[in-house]
Design an enzyme around this catalytic site. Structure first.
Site, PDB file in Angstrom:
ATOM      1  N   GLU A  93     -60.427  16.256  33.805  1.00 57.54           N
ATOM      2  CA  GLU A  93     -59.390  17.257  34.008  1.00 57.54           C
ATOM      3  C   GLU A  93     -59.809  18.261  35.083  1.00 57.54           C
ATOM      4  OE1 GLU A  93     -58.341  18.763  30.195  1.00 57.54           O
ATOM      5  OE2 GLU A  93     -57.463  20.582  31.005  1.00 57.54           O
ATOM      6  N   CYS A 334     -59.398  24.530  29.242  1.00 58.35           N
ATOM      7  CA  CYS A 334     -60.619  24.144  28.536  1.00 58.35           C
ATOM      8  C   CYS A 334     -60.554  22.771  27.889  1.00 58.35           C
ATOM      9  CB  CYS A 334     -60.973  25.185  27.480  1.00 58.35           C
ATOM     10  SG  CYS A 334     -60.723  26.864  28.007  1.00 58.35           S
TER      11      CYS A 334
HETATM   12  N1  SAH Z   1     -70.277  24.389  29.916  1.00 56.52           N
HETATM   13  C1  SAH Z   1     -70.040  25.517  30.736  1.00 56.52           C
HETATM   14  C2  SAH Z   1     -68.750  25.463  31.520  1.00 56.52           C
HETATM   15  C3  SAH Z   1     -67.490  24.978  30.852  1.00 56.52           C
HETATM   16  S1  SAH Z   1     -66.594  26.024  29.793  1.00 56.52           S
HETATM   17  C4  SAH Z   1     -70.102  26.796  29.902  1.00 56.52           C
HETATM   18  O1  SAH Z   1     -70.274  26.714  28.701  1.00 56.52           O
HETATM   19  O2  SAH Z   1     -70.053  27.868  30.484  1.00 56.52           O
HETATM   20  C5  SAH Z   1     -65.986  27.399  30.690  1.00 56.52           C
HETATM   21  C6  SAH Z   1     -65.784  28.626  29.829  1.00 56.52           C
HETATM   22  O3  SAH Z   1     -64.650  28.478  28.955  1.00 56.52           O
HETATM   23  C7  SAH Z   1     -66.980  28.923  28.919  1.00 56.52           C
HETATM   24  O4  SAH Z   1     -67.241  30.299  28.898  1.00 56.52           O
HETATM   25  C8  SAH Z   1     -66.463  28.457  27.575  1.00 56.52           C
HETATM   26  O5  SAH Z   1     -67.176  29.015  26.522  1.00 56.52           O
HETATM   27  C9  SAH Z   1     -65.016  28.870  27.645  1.00 56.52           C
HETATM   28  N2  SAH Z   1     -64.137  28.215  26.668  1.00 56.52           N
HETATM   29  C10 SAH Z   1     -64.204  26.953  26.209  1.00 56.52           C
HETATM   30  N3  SAH Z   1     -63.233  26.707  25.309  1.00 56.52           N
HETATM   31  C11 SAH Z   1     -62.523  27.856  25.196  1.00 56.52           C
HETATM   32  C12 SAH Z   1     -61.380  28.249  24.421  1.00 56.52           C
HETATM   33  N4  SAH Z   1     -60.802  27.408  23.588  1.00 56.52           N
HETATM   34  N5  SAH Z   1     -60.929  29.498  24.587  1.00 56.52           N
HETATM   35  C13 SAH Z   1     -61.509  30.355  25.447  1.00 56.52           C
HETATM   36  N6  SAH Z   1     -62.570  30.052  26.193  1.00 56.52           N
HETATM   37  C14 SAH Z   1     -63.094  28.816  26.072  1.00 56.52           C
END
Ligand code: SAH
Length: 346
Positions: A93, A334
């Site tokens: 994605e 996400c």
């Molecule tokens: N693995 C990396 C990058 C991908 S996630 C990381 O953990 O930073 C990118 C951001 O989106 C991260 O801060 C993650 O914690 C956040 N994120 C993931 N799922 C989410 C959700 N359902 N709601 C809000 N933020 C989310």
């Protein structure tokens, strides 16, 4: 023998590759520019090369490709979300957002993810595999070609943990920022990590002027461990220590991402502790209202509470922004979009 994936090679590696073939190194420069500036996807398109070199390249190497599988355009803000189909039929994605200062793209670095954060859809089926550098650049090239735009900002915040795919991510950054290729400024690249501490030190040693973004999500080890398994491996103290090293080494401001979850990490004690541990560090906080997913039974705080958290944190002299939501009507920040498709295909 597996054919070499030439669009995953850096500029220097491509020059070496050509030398090994008994060619002049400028042939490597030509091929690099074809692949990463003209965005060629077929060796037959490399017209400047002599025909026998092209034929030889076709035998020993290949250009890694992928296709647009689905595309969704937001009616609210023109955000575009792509599902790309990889050569092995996996799906990833990618999101393209339009801002006043240009186009920004959020790319994936892995198919799935093994980090297991409880609120994140990308990790629910574990890690399937790492993406190659070519598969990372292709997300950008395909989107640019399809939308007829130039992308100026890249965030590594799609599915996957970039520091868990360290070598390929560094190669990707090298390729996409190279002046003989796409030439995106390193300052316009943001790498987001859940906090693989040893890799943060390794990245600091590379001394790249990219922006490092740390997913913190709680200032307390006990709570962080519950929502982010990586917190069991590295304490918040160790993580902040690594961040300080990074800032000292690169002189770049660090961003902390903080996904706000109602009654989990938005309480007064969370805000106070967060302010305390980050005070004095050259940093910025990005508050992300939780995007609820079905596997995680929590909600985001009200808008009023989100703004209260922002105001309280600002008292610690830290710059704090609230992430603007984009593409709200096309489901799925996400990793939720990809997941909705992989679930259906089962
Ligand atoms: N693995 C990396 C990058 C991908 S996630 C990381 O953990 O930073 C990118 C951001 O989106 C991260 O801060 C993650 O914690 C956040 N994120 C993931 N799922 C989410 C959700 N359902 N709601 C809000 N933020 C989310």
């Amino acid at each position: 023998m597996d054919r070499i994936e030439i669009n995953s090679l850096t500029f220097e590696e491509l020059k070496e590759f050509m030398l090994k073939l008994g060619e002049k190194s400028y042939r490597g420069e030509q091929v690099f520019t074809y692949l990463h500036r003209s965005k060629c996807i077929d060796i037959d398109e490399l017209h400047l090369l002599p025909k026998d070199l092209r034929e030889n390249l076709k035998v020993i190497s290949k250009v890694r490709k992928m296709d647009i599988y689905k595309k969704y355009i937001s009616k609210i803000d023109n955000t575009v979300k792509y599902l790309f189909l990889l050569e092995d039929m996996n799906i990833i994605e990618t999101v393209v957002m339009e801002y006043k200062h240009g186009y920004s793209i959020c790319i994936s670095t892995q198919v799935g993810c093994k980090m297991g954060c409880s609120f994140c859809a990308s990790t629910k089926e574990g890690l399937i595999r790492n993406l190659t550098p070519a598969e990372m650049v292709n997300q950008i090239y395909l989107a640019e070609k399809d939308l007829n735009i130039n992308i100026s900002n890249i965030v590594l915040m799609g599915s996957g943990e970039p520091l868990d795919n360290f070598e390929n991510t560094l190669r990707f950054i090298d390729i996409i920022s190279h002046p003989k290729g796409h030439n995106i400024s390193l300052r316009n690249i943001t790498l987001s990590t859940c906090g693989l501490v040893p890799r943060i030190y390794d990245l600091a040693e590379e001394n790249l002027p990219i922006t490092l973004s740390i997913s913190l999500h709680s200032p307390f080890d006990d709570e962080r461990k519950k929502i982010m398994p990586i917190g069991r491996r590295y304490s918040i103290d160790e993580l902040i220590e690594a961040c300080k090293f990074y800032v000292n080494k690169t002189n770049r401001r660090i961003t902390f991402e903080y996904t706000l979850i109602e009654n989990v990490n938005d309480r007064d004690i969370d805000v106070k502790e967060l302010g305390k541990i980050l005070k004095g560090l050259k940093c910025h906080i990005n508050l992300i209202p939780l995007n609820p997913i079905s596997e995680y039974n929590e909600d985001r705080p009200s808008r009023k509470n989100i703004e209260r958290v922002q105001k309280e944190l600002m008292k610690f002299n830290i710059s704090v922004t609230i992430r603007r939501e984009m593409g709200g009507d096309i489901s799925a920040s996400c990793g939720q979009l990809r997941r909705s498709v992989t679930q259906k295909n089962k």
